[in-house]
Design an enzyme around this catalytic site. Structure first.
Site, PDB file in Angstrom:
ATOM      1  N   HIS A  41      57.370   5.851  26.021  1.00  0.00           N
ATOM      2  CA  HIS A  41      58.369   4.748  25.645  1.00  0.00           C
ATOM      3  C   HIS A  41      59.064   4.218  26.740  1.00  0.00           C
ATOM      4  O   HIS A  41      59.666   5.205  27.472  1.00  0.00           O
ATOM      5  CB  HIS A  41      59.396   5.064  24.435  1.00  0.00           C
ATOM      6  CG  HIS A  41      60.321   4.022  23.924  1.00  0.00           C
ATOM      7  ND1 HIS A  41      59.802   2.930  23.069  1.00  0.00           N
ATOM      8  CD2 HIS A  41      61.445   3.418  24.104  1.00  0.00           C
ATOM      9  CE1 HIS A  41      60.621   2.008  22.913  1.00  0.00           C
ATOM     10  NE2 HIS A  41      61.622   2.555  23.369  1.00  0.00           N
ATOM     11  N   SER A  42      59.276   2.731  27.112  1.00  0.00           N
ATOM     12  CA  SER A  42      60.106   2.372  28.323  1.00  0.00           C
ATOM     13  C   SER A  42      59.752   3.151  29.523  1.00  0.00           C
ATOM     14  O   SER A  42      58.643   3.020  29.975  1.00  0.00           O
ATOM     15  CB  SER A  42      61.673   2.667  27.859  1.00  0.00           C
ATOM     16  OG  SER A  42      62.223   1.779  28.719  1.00  0.00           O
ATOM     17  N   MET A  43      60.596   3.832  30.071  1.00  0.00           N
ATOM     18  CA  MET A  43      59.909   4.605  31.203  1.00  0.00           C
ATOM     19  C   MET A  43      58.862   5.537  31.015  1.00  0.00           C
ATOM     20  O   MET A  43      57.916   5.697  31.867  1.00  0.00           O
ATOM     21  CB  MET A  43      61.381   5.469  31.799  1.00  0.00           C
ATOM     22  CG  MET A  43      60.863   6.220  33.024  1.00  0.00           C
ATOM     23  SD  MET A  43      62.072   7.582  33.580  1.00  0.00           S
ATOM     24  CE  MET A  43      61.961   8.737  32.312  1.00  0.00           C
ATOM     25  N   GLY A  70      56.399   4.864  29.270  1.00  0.00           N
ATOM     26  CA  GLY A  70      55.129   4.177  29.002  1.00  0.00           C
ATOM     27  C   GLY A  70      54.338   4.124  30.719  1.00  0.00           C
ATOM     28  O   GLY A  70      53.201   4.098  30.659  1.00  0.00           O
ATOM     29  N   SER A 113      54.967   1.486  25.272  1.00  0.00           N
ATOM     30  CA  SER A 113      56.031   1.158  24.228  1.00  0.00           C
ATOM     31  C   SER A 113      57.376   0.540  24.837  1.00  0.00           C
ATOM     32  O   SER A 113      57.838   1.076  25.722  1.00  0.00           O
ATOM     33  CB  SER A 113      56.409   2.310  23.106  1.00  0.00           C
ATOM     34  OG  SER A 113      57.199   1.863  22.201  1.00  0.00           O
TER      35      SER A 113
END
Length: 249
Positions: A89-91, A93, A117
């Site tokens: 998720h975020s970083m 990803g 994500s």
């Protein structure tokens, strides 16, 4: 060595596959602890603990992506004995994406599926850059994500501990440079938040260039829908995600 990276993993010897979960900037393995209870019995959830947070708070956090991904790949080696997927998720990803590419270069087993994500496509810059900004500017960036409670952001003692790690994570993101490689030959599913003000659909579209099979799924919520929609996410991940309409234009 891998134990410190995967201390939160609860082994399921009978599991047929694993989900390796990579955290967002400033996040710890604890963010995924509930997933163990949400996952079906044949799936083992493996939250990753990066240096500088959680039980590894005394360690220096990484500030560049390449050495971090190399260390991750080394730590993951003992868990490559059965099929696995990567979720970030975020970083996380971006870390998952570069981890998949490094494992391919090393000739190691690749993930059965890559899930990213709320992560801008590789090469799309995070703006504004804040890893070398003032503490006040960094806090303002965190407020814009709507994922950190105001009382936490206003707690000087807590933020004195958290900001160096968050700053290091933003340095990982903001100094990253994409190196061209052939698209991954594995399924890639991209999740986005309908109300995410930090990562918009246009930021996600470029993921099409990085795998031979790419699907998009927009979910209700802001940037931290990963915390709000854990049951739905684990259901989609463990099901492999059925084809859906592409909402990204």
């Amino acid at each position: 060595m891998s134990e410190q990276w995967f201390w939160a993993r609860r082994p399921r010897p009978a599991a047929s596959s694993r989900v390796v979960c990579l955290p967002y900037a400033g996040g710890a393995a604890a963010a995924y602890r509930a997933w163990e209870h949400l996952a079906p019995g044949h799936v083992e959830v493996c939250p990753v603990e990066l240096p500088g947070r959680g039980v590894r708070m005394g360690e220096e956090p990484y500030r560049r992506l390449t050495p971090l991904v190399r260390a991750l790949a080394d730590a993951l080696e003992p868990l490559l004995d059965r099929p696995y997927t990567l979720f970030g998720h975020s970083m996380g990803g971006l870390l998952a994406f570069e981890l998949a590419r490094l494992l391919r270069r090393r000739g190691r087993p690749e993930p059965a599926h890559l899930f990213v994500s709320a992560a801008p496509a590789p090469g799309r810059p995070w703006e504004p850059t804040v890893h070398d900004a003032t503490d006040a500017e960094l806090k303002a960036r965190l407020r814009s994500f709507n994922g950190t409670p105001p009382e936490v952001l206003d707690d000087e003692e807590l933020m004195a501990l958290a900001l160096p790690v968050i700053r290091a994570d933003f340095a990982v993101l903001e100094t990253y440079e994409l190196v061209a490689e052939p698209p991954l030959d594995i399924p890639l599913t991209v999740f986005g938040g309908i109300h995410d003000r930090a990562v918009k659909p246009a930021d996600l579209a470029g993921w099409r260039d990085h795998a031979t099979t790419v699907r998009f799924r927009m979910l209700p919520g802001g940037h931290f829908f990963v915390d709000e929609l854990a049951p739905e996410l684990i259901r989609l991940i463990t099901a492999g995600v059925s084809p859906v309409c592409d909402p990204v234009r």
